[in-house]
Design a protein around this motif. Structure first.
Motif, mmCIF file in Angstrom:
data_model
loop_
_atom_site.group_PDB
_atom_site.id
_atom_site.type_symbol
_atom_site.label_atom_id
_atom_site.label_comp_id
_atom_site.label_asym_id
_atom_site.label_seq_id
_atom_site.Cartn_x
_atom_site.Cartn_y
_atom_site.Cartn_z
ATOM 1 N N LEU A 111 -1.962 17.092 -2.323
ATOM 2 C CA LEU A 111 -2.766 17.111 -1.242
ATOM 3 C C LEU A 111 -3.638 15.751 -1.635
ATOM 4 N N VAL A 112 -4.017 15.688 -2.666
ATOM 5 C CA VAL A 112 -4.944 14.620 -3.009
ATOM 6 C C VAL A 112 -4.195 13.227 -3.051
ATOM 7 N N ILE A 113 -2.858 13.117 -3.412
ATOM 8 C CA ILE A 113 -1.959 12.072 -3.386
ATOM 9 C C ILE A 113 -1.695 11.559 -1.873
ATOM 10 N N GLY A 114 -1.496 12.517 -1.224
ATOM 11 C CA GLY A 114 -1.297 12.470 0.332
ATOM 12 C C GLY A 114 -2.562 11.784 0.926
ATOM 13 N N THR A 115 -3.734 12.065 0.440
ATOM 14 C CA THR A 115 -4.917 11.547 0.957
ATOM 15 C C THR A 115 -5.008 10.484 0.632
ATOM 16 N N ILE A 116 -4.783 9.992 -0.703
ATOM 17 C CA ILE A 116 -4.881 8.784 -1.177
ATOM 18 C C ILE A 116 -4.092 7.638 -0.264
ATOM 19 N N VAL A 117 -2.748 8.219 -0.141
ATOM 20 C CA VAL A 117 -1.895 7.251 0.755
ATOM 21 C C VAL A 117 -2.401 7.161 2.299
ATOM 22 N N VAL A 118 -2.817 8.088 2.801
ATOM 23 C CA VAL A 118 -3.343 8.168 4.295
ATOM 24 C C VAL A 118 -4.574 7.201 4.518
ATOM 25 N N VAL A 119 -5.465 7.425 3.513
ATOM 26 C CA VAL A 119 -6.650 6.575 3.665
ATOM 27 C C VAL A 119 -6.552 5.208 3.337
ATOM 28 N N TYR A 120 -5.650 4.909 2.536
ATOM 29 C CA TYR A 120 -5.452 3.557 2.161
ATOM 30 C C TYR A 120 -4.735 2.755 3.358
ATOM 31 N N ALA A 121 -3.784 3.606 4.023
ATOM 32 C CA ALA A 121 -3.205 3.204 5.380
ATOM 33 C C ALA A 121 -4.127 2.949 6.349
ATOM 34 N N LEU A 122 -5.280 3.722 6.409
ATOM 35 C CA LEU A 122 -6.221 3.599 7.255
ATOM 36 C C LEU A 122 -7.082 2.483 7.009
ATOM 37 N N GLY A 123 -7.395 2.177 5.967
ATOM 38 C CA GLY A 123 -8.378 0.941 5.473
ATOM 39 C C GLY A 123 -7.645 -0.244 5.563
ATOM 40 N N SER A 124 -8.690 -1.169 4.845
ATOM 41 C CA SER A 124 -8.288 -2.694 5.026
ATOM 42 C C SER A 124 -8.819 -3.384 3.493
ATOM 43 N N ALA A 125 -7.678 -3.806 2.863
ATOM 44 C CA ALA A 125 -8.250 -4.269 1.578
ATOM 45 C C ALA A 125 -7.417 -5.519 1.493
ATOM 46 N N PRO A 126 -7.527 -6.630 2.150
ATOM 47 C CA PRO A 126 -7.098 -7.811 2.209
ATOM 48 C C PRO A 126 -7.079 -8.952 0.992
ATOM 49 N N VAL A 127 -8.209 -8.742 0.161
ATOM 50 C CA VAL A 127 -8.413 -9.543 -1.187
ATOM 51 C C VAL A 127 -7.772 -8.684 -2.170
ATOM 52 N N GLU A 128 -6.856 -9.521 -2.810
ATOM 53 C CA GLU A 128 -6.254 -8.946 -4.022
ATOM 54 C C GLU A 128 -7.070 -8.881 -5.099
ATOM 55 N N ARG A 129 -7.403 -7.693 -5.816
ATOM 56 C CA ARG A 129 -8.454 -7.663 -6.962
ATOM 57 C C ARG A 129 -7.714 -7.036 -7.944
ATOM 58 N N LEU A 130 -7.613 -7.600 -9.258
ATOM 59 C CA LEU A 130 -6.547 -6.985 -10.136
ATOM 60 C C LEU A 130 -7.319 -6.163 -11.241
ATOM 61 N N ARG A 131 -8.723 -6.408 -11.399
ATOM 62 C CA ARG A 131 -9.643 -5.398 -12.225
ATOM 63 C C ARG A 131 -10.602 -4.798 -11.678
ATOM 64 N N ASP A 132 -11.248 -5.376 -10.582
ATOM 65 C CA ASP A 132 -12.335 -4.625 -9.839
ATOM 66 C C ASP A 132 -12.274 -4.140 -8.621
ATOM 67 N N PHE A 133 -11.117 -3.468 -8.406
ATOM 68 C CA PHE A 133 -10.697 -2.992 -7.096
ATOM 69 C C PHE A 133 -11.765 -1.960 -6.669
ATOM 70 N N ASP A 134 -11.897 -1.119 -7.615
ATOM 71 C CA ASP A 134 -12.879 0.227 -7.282
ATOM 72 C C ASP A 134 -14.449 -0.376 -6.753
ATOM 73 N N THR A 135 -14.839 -1.221 -7.516
ATOM 74 C CA THR A 135 -16.444 -1.850 -7.239
ATOM 75 C C THR A 135 -16.291 -2.528 -5.958
ATOM 76 N N TYR A 136 -15.164 -3.679 -5.804
ATOM 77 C CA TYR A 136 -15.259 -4.404 -5.019
ATOM 78 C C TYR A 136 -15.265 -3.871 -3.645
ATOM 79 N N TYR A 137 -14.167 -2.734 -3.527
ATOM 80 C CA TYR A 137 -14.197 -1.978 -2.135
ATOM 81 C C TYR A 137 -14.740 -0.573 -2.268
ATOM 82 N N ALA A 138 -15.875 -0.599 -2.947
ATOM 83 C CA ALA A 138 -16.631 0.662 -3.022
ATOM 84 C C ALA A 138 -17.389 0.963 -1.687
ATOM 85 N N ASN A 139 -17.478 0.165 -0.946
ATOM 86 C CA ASN A 139 -18.243 0.329 0.499
ATOM 87 C C ASN A 139 -17.536 0.047 1.562
#
Length: 402
Positions: A111-139
Motif C-alpha cells: 500500500l505504501v509503494i502504491g501511494t508513492i507511485v500515485v502521489v509522484y504521478a500527481l505531483g511535479s518534479a521537473p528539475v533533476e536532483r541527484l543528491r538532494d531530492f528530498d529537501t529540494y522538493y520537501a514543500n
C-alpha cells in the motif's frame, strides 16, 4: 558518496545471493530461503539504483526527470518489508500464523509503494536532483507526501526490527545471537539515517536549512545500515551450514576406525561402493554406517555377550559413565569378534567365512542406536585399554585353540 560506494555493496549482495541460489533451486518451497533471497535481491537493487550514475541513466532512459526517486523509494520500502518477513520466518512458529503475519506486512508495505507511485504521478518534479531530492522538493505538493510516506515506512520497519531482534537475541545463543546483534547494529544506522533525513525535511517545512544532514550524513548511514543488516541475516545461516558440514565430516572421520575394522572382516572379492569425490558428506556418513552394520551382521556368530558384560563392568568400575561404558563394552566385543573371525577364516582357508547358525546375527547384537553410539564405539576401539586387552585375550585364546 560516488557510484563505487554503492556498487561495491551491490556486488557483495549479488555474491551472497549467488551462494544461496543453488539451495533455493533445491528447496524453493522453503519460506526462509525465499525470504533470504528476496532480501539480498532487494538490498542489491537498492544499492544499484540509488547510485548517482544509475539515477542519471534511469532518468535519461525513461525520459522522465527524477523518476529514479520513486523507484528507489519503492525498492527501499520493499526491502523494509522483506526484512520483517524474513525475521518472522526465521523466528519460526505456527506456519499459518507466520504466513498470516507476513501477508499483513507485505500488504501494508505494498500500500505504501502504491501511494508513492500515485502521489509522484500527481505531483511535479521537473528539475533533476541527484543528491538532494528530498529537501529540494520537501514543500512541493504531493511530492512531499511521497517523501513522508517512504520515510515513515522505513522508520516503522527500523523500529520494529530493532525491538524484535533485540528481544530475540536475549533468548538465544550461538551464531544466531551474534547475527541478531549485528542486525540490531545495522538498524541503529538505519534509525540514524531516518533521523537525519527527517530532520532535514522537517527543517525545510519550518523554513530552515539542514540539507547537509540529508545529502552528506544520511547516504553513508543508509549504505552502512543495509550492508550490516544483510551481513547479520546471512552470517548465522552461513555459519550454521558450515557448522553442520563440519560436524558431518567429523562424524565421518571418527567412524573411520570402526569402519576399517569391519572392512577387514569382509570376504575376499566383496564389492565395495565407490563414492565420487563430490559426494556430499551426509551420503558418505550413511554409506560408512551401512558398511559398519553389514560388518556387525557378519560378526554376529562371533559376538560373545560374556566378554561384553565383563568389559562393561570393568569400565564402570574405572569410573566411566553409562554411555561410555556401553560403548567400551561393545567395542571390546567387536574387537574380540574381529580377531576370532580372522582366525576362523585362516583355519578354513578364507573360502566362505565362519559358519552362521540360524538366528546367529540376531542372537547377539551390538547396542549402538545411531551415529553417536557408533562414533563412541569407534573411539573406544582406538583408545580404550580395555578394548586392547580384550583384543589381545581373544588372539591368545584363538592361538591356543581354545
Amino acid at each position: 558518496m560516488n557510484g563505487q560506494d554503492y556498487y561495491i555493496p551491490a556486488v557483495a549482495m549479488a555474491v551472497s545471493l549467488a551462494f544461496k541460489v543453488p539451495a533455493l533451486r533445491a528447496d524453493w518451497r522453503d519460506p526462509l530461503l525465499r525470504s533470504v533471497c528476496a532480501l539480498l535481491t532487494l538490498a542489491g537493487a537498492v544499492f544499484t539504483f540509488a547510485a548517482p550514475p544509475t539515477i542519471v541513466a534511469v532518468n535519461r532512459w525513461t525520459g522522465v526527470s527524477n523518476v529514479s526517486a520513486p523507484l528507489v523509494y519503492c525498492l527501499m520500502t520493499a526491502f523494509s518489508a522483506s526484512c520483517l518477513v524474513l525475521v518472522f520466518n526465521w523466528r519460526g512458529g505456527e506456519p499459518e500464523e507466520i504466513r498470516r503475519t507476513s501477508r499483513r506486512w507485505i500488504s501494508a508495505y505494498s500500500l505504501v509503494i502504491g501511494t508513492i507511485v500515485v502521489v509522484y504521478a500527481l505531483g511535479s518534479a521537473p528539475v533533476e536532483r541527484l543528491r538532494d531530492f528530498d529537501t529540494y522538493y520537501a514543500n512541493t505538493p504531493y511530492i512531499r507526501l511521497m517523501i513522508a510516506a517512504y520515510l515513515l515506512a522505513h522508520n516503522v520497519a527500523a523500529i520494529t526490527m530493532t525491538a524484535m531482534c533485540w528481544r530475540w537475541a536475549l533468548q538465544v545463543r550461538g551464531w544466531l545471537r551474534t547475527g541478531l546483534f549485528i542486525i540490531v547494529g545495522g538498524y541503529s544506522f538505519s534509525l540514524a539515517y531516518d533521523a537525519a533525513k527527517m530532520s532535514a525535511v522537517v527543517a525545510r517545512w519550518t523554513g530552515h536549512d539542514l540539507d547537509d544532514l540529508s545529502t552528506l550524513v544520511a547516504p553513508p548511514l543508509a549504505s552502512m545500515g543495509a550492508l550490516v543488516s544483510a551481513i547479520g541475516f546471512v552470517l548465522p545461516l552461513l555459519c550454521q551450514r558450515v557448522s553442520d558440514s563440519w560436524r558431518t565430516w567429523s562424524t565421518y572421520r571418527r567412524l573411520g576406525t570402526l569402519w576399517h575394522e569391519m572392512q577387514s572382516t569382509a570376504p575376499a572379492g566383496t564389492p565395495s561402493v565407490r563414492m565420487s569425490w563430490w559426494s556430499p558428506a551426509e551420503i558418505r556418513v550413511i554409506q560408512r554406517e551401512s558398511d559398519i552394520h553389514d560388518g556387525f551382521l557378519r560378526l554376529g556368530p562371533c559376538f560373545d555377550p560374556c566378554r561384553r558384560d565383563l568389559a562393561y563392568e570393568q569400565a564402570r568400575a574405572n569410573g566411566a559413565d553409562e554411555a561410555t561404558a556401553r560403548a567400551v563394552a561393545d567395542a571390546a566385543m567387536v574387537a574380540a569378534a574381529v580377531r576370532t573371525s580372522a582366525v576362523d577364516l585362516e583355519g578354513t582357508g578364507g573360502a566362505d567365512g565362519p559358519d552362521v547358525p540360524d538366528g546367529g546375527a540376531e542372537r547377539v547384537h551390538v547396542t549402538a542406536d545411531g551415529p553417536r553410539d557408533l562414533v563412541r564405539i569407534s573411539h573406544a576401539l582406538r583408545h580404550s585399554p580395555l578394548v586392547a586387552a580384550a583384543r589381545r585375550q581373544a588372539a591368545a585364546l584363538s592361538g591356543s585353540g581354545l
